[in-house]
Scaffold this active site. Sequence first.
Site, short mmCIF file in Angstrom:
data_model
loop_
_atom_site.label_atom_id
_atom_site.label_comp_id
_atom_site.label_asym_id
_atom_site.label_seq_id
_atom_site.Cartn_x
_atom_site.Cartn_y
_atom_site.Cartn_z
N LYS A 112 -7.71 -29.21 8.93
CA LYS A 112 -8.91 -30.05 8.87
C LYS A 112 -8.61 -31.40 8.21
O LYS A 112 -9.11 -32.43 8.65
CB LYS A 112 -10.03 -29.33 8.11
CG LYS A 112 -10.64 -28.20 8.93
CD LYS A 112 -11.90 -27.66 8.32
CE LYS A 112 -12.48 -26.57 9.22
NZ LYS A 112 -13.70 -25.97 8.71
N LYS A 195 -9.29 -21.33 19.01
CA LYS A 195 -10.48 -20.50 18.79
C LYS A 195 -11.72 -21.30 19.13
O LYS A 195 -11.72 -22.54 19.05
CB LYS A 195 -10.54 -20.00 17.34
CG LYS A 195 -10.80 -21.10 16.31
CD LYS A 195 -11.23 -20.52 14.96
CE LYS A 195 -11.65 -21.68 14.04
NZ LYS A 195 -12.34 -21.30 12.85
N LYS A 198 -16.78 -24.72 15.77
CA LYS A 198 -17.76 -25.79 15.62
C LYS A 198 -17.10 -27.15 15.61
O LYS A 198 -17.59 -28.09 16.20
CB LYS A 198 -18.50 -25.61 14.29
CG LYS A 198 -19.63 -24.64 14.35
CD LYS A 198 -20.31 -24.51 13.01
CE LYS A 198 -19.63 -23.46 12.16
NZ LYS A 198 -20.43 -22.82 11.15
N1 AQP Z 1 -13.78 -18.14 17.38
C1 AQP Z 1 -14.04 -17.21 16.48
N2 AQP Z 1 -13.74 -15.91 16.72
C2 AQP Z 1 -14.01 -14.94 15.81
N3 AQP Z 1 -14.60 -15.19 14.62
C3 AQP Z 1 -14.93 -16.46 14.32
N4 AQP Z 1 -15.52 -17.04 13.26
C4 AQP Z 1 -15.63 -18.37 13.46
N5 AQP Z 1 -15.11 -18.69 14.67
C5 AQP Z 1 -14.66 -17.53 15.23
C6 AQP Z 1 -16.00 -16.31 12.08
O1 AQP Z 1 -17.36 -16.63 11.89
C7 AQP Z 1 -17.66 -16.48 10.49
C8 AQP Z 1 -18.52 -17.61 10.01
O2 AQP Z 1 -17.91 -18.83 10.30
P1 AQP Z 1 -18.11 -20.07 9.37
O3 AQP Z 1 -19.16 -20.92 9.93
O4 AQP Z 1 -18.21 -19.70 7.97
O5 AQP Z 1 -16.69 -20.55 9.54
P2 AQP Z 1 -16.14 -21.68 10.25
O6 AQP Z 1 -14.69 -21.37 10.23
O7 AQP Z 1 -16.64 -22.92 9.62
O8 AQP Z 1 -16.76 -21.63 11.75
P3 AQP Z 1 -16.02 -22.37 12.86
O9 AQP Z 1 -16.78 -22.49 14.10
O10 AQP Z 1 -14.70 -21.72 12.95
O11 AQP Z 1 -15.99 -23.83 12.29
P4 AQP Z 1 -14.76 -24.71 12.01
O12 AQP Z 1 -13.81 -24.55 13.15
O13 AQP Z 1 -15.38 -26.05 11.91
O14 AQP Z 1 -14.21 -24.25 10.71
C9 AQP Z 1 -16.33 -16.38 9.77
O15 AQP Z 1 -16.14 -15.04 9.37
C10 AQP Z 1 -15.32 -16.75 10.81
O16 AQP Z 1 -14.10 -16.05 10.64
#
Ligand code: AQP
Length: 332
Positions: A112, A195, A198
């Site tokens: 990030k 994956k 968001k």
């Molecule tokens: N693609 C995925 N497959 C399986 N599990 C996933 N999680 C996120 N993406 C996947 C799981 O969702 C939970 C909550 O996510 P979060 O919002 O706390 O985490 P995050 O990592 O910010 O969500 P994103 O979409 O992955 O955002 P980015 O990429 O911006 O960081 C967690 O248990 C996560 O493992």
Amino acid sequence: RPRVLSGIQPTAGSFHLGNYLGAVRQWVALQETHDAFYMVVDLHAITIPQDPAELRASTRLAAAQLLAAGLDPERCTLFVQSHVPEHAQLAWVMNCITGFGEASRMTQFKDKSAKQGADRTTVGLFTYPILQIADILLYHADLVPVGEDQRQHIEITRDVGERFNGRYGATFTIPKPYILKETAKIHDLQDPAIKMSKSASSPKGIVNLLDEPKATVKKIKSAVTDTGSEIVFDEDKKPGVSNLLTIFSSLTGTPVPELEQAYVGKGYGALKTDLAEVVADWVAPFRARTQEYLDDPATLDAILAEGAAKARAVAADTLAATYDRVGFVPAK
Ligand code: AQP
């Protein structure tokens, strides 16, 4: 009952299919067998720039989605992280026993911060995993249901918890990750190498649960598939089709081999059309239930207030024990 704890960020409003299948679905199941604490992690959401009004709205929206997904305030403790000040307080202690080097090895931070550039990366983004250590240890969680992307953060939680226990005497339960192999990583529909995320997915690659069903159908029908035409699960050779099969199987409960059998001789188009219908049928009641909770903010806020009170009762005890262990003079 063993205890579980997990959290989800309110960022971006709608949950996506990866959040649901990778994490939230397990939360719903585990509330039946475990003493479950689940939270909307708004403190984590300000590690990148946020709009205050949007954050307020998306925090309530996240809670509404968790209830719509099946969390039951009678069966679990659902709260908002900032309502329990002990998270930030314990995080400071955890900051002071986590090595700079070990925190620097967190791959999510490296990814990030590389994308954002050094000037726009906050110290909060760097210490995000350390706040997460506090989130988990505060509740003496035995299990933390998450997606694969969070495995490293659970590992550091275990290391730091063990270090604290070794240095100051047994204080924290050392948690284990709970990661279901099948849905540990739901992939981006347009780029199955990454994956569904968001921040990293393109709008066409991510299925947001609150999207208009028509848009969802379109996204699934235009998902990238692989060379050949056979519908078989093979993550190396057919990552696109395998991802669709995983989603299909987990939403319907039909095992992947049965799906492979059912689609012998049929093309990718048939699979995508059917899956689009499965997802659209699943999201319709989810969207309706989410809206019902949003239409009644007083009830929603009351559920969150009750959850915060239950969470604080546990968190305050853990913080007091921790402060005592590190040598702070108790406040009179
Ligand atoms: N693609 C995925 N497959 C399986 N599990 C996933 N999680 C996120 N993406 C996947 C799981 O969702 C939970 C909550 O996510 P979060 O919002 O706390 O985490 P995050 O990592 O910010 O969500 P994103 O979409 O992955 O955002 P980015 O990429 O911006 O960081 C967690 O248990 C996560 O493992």
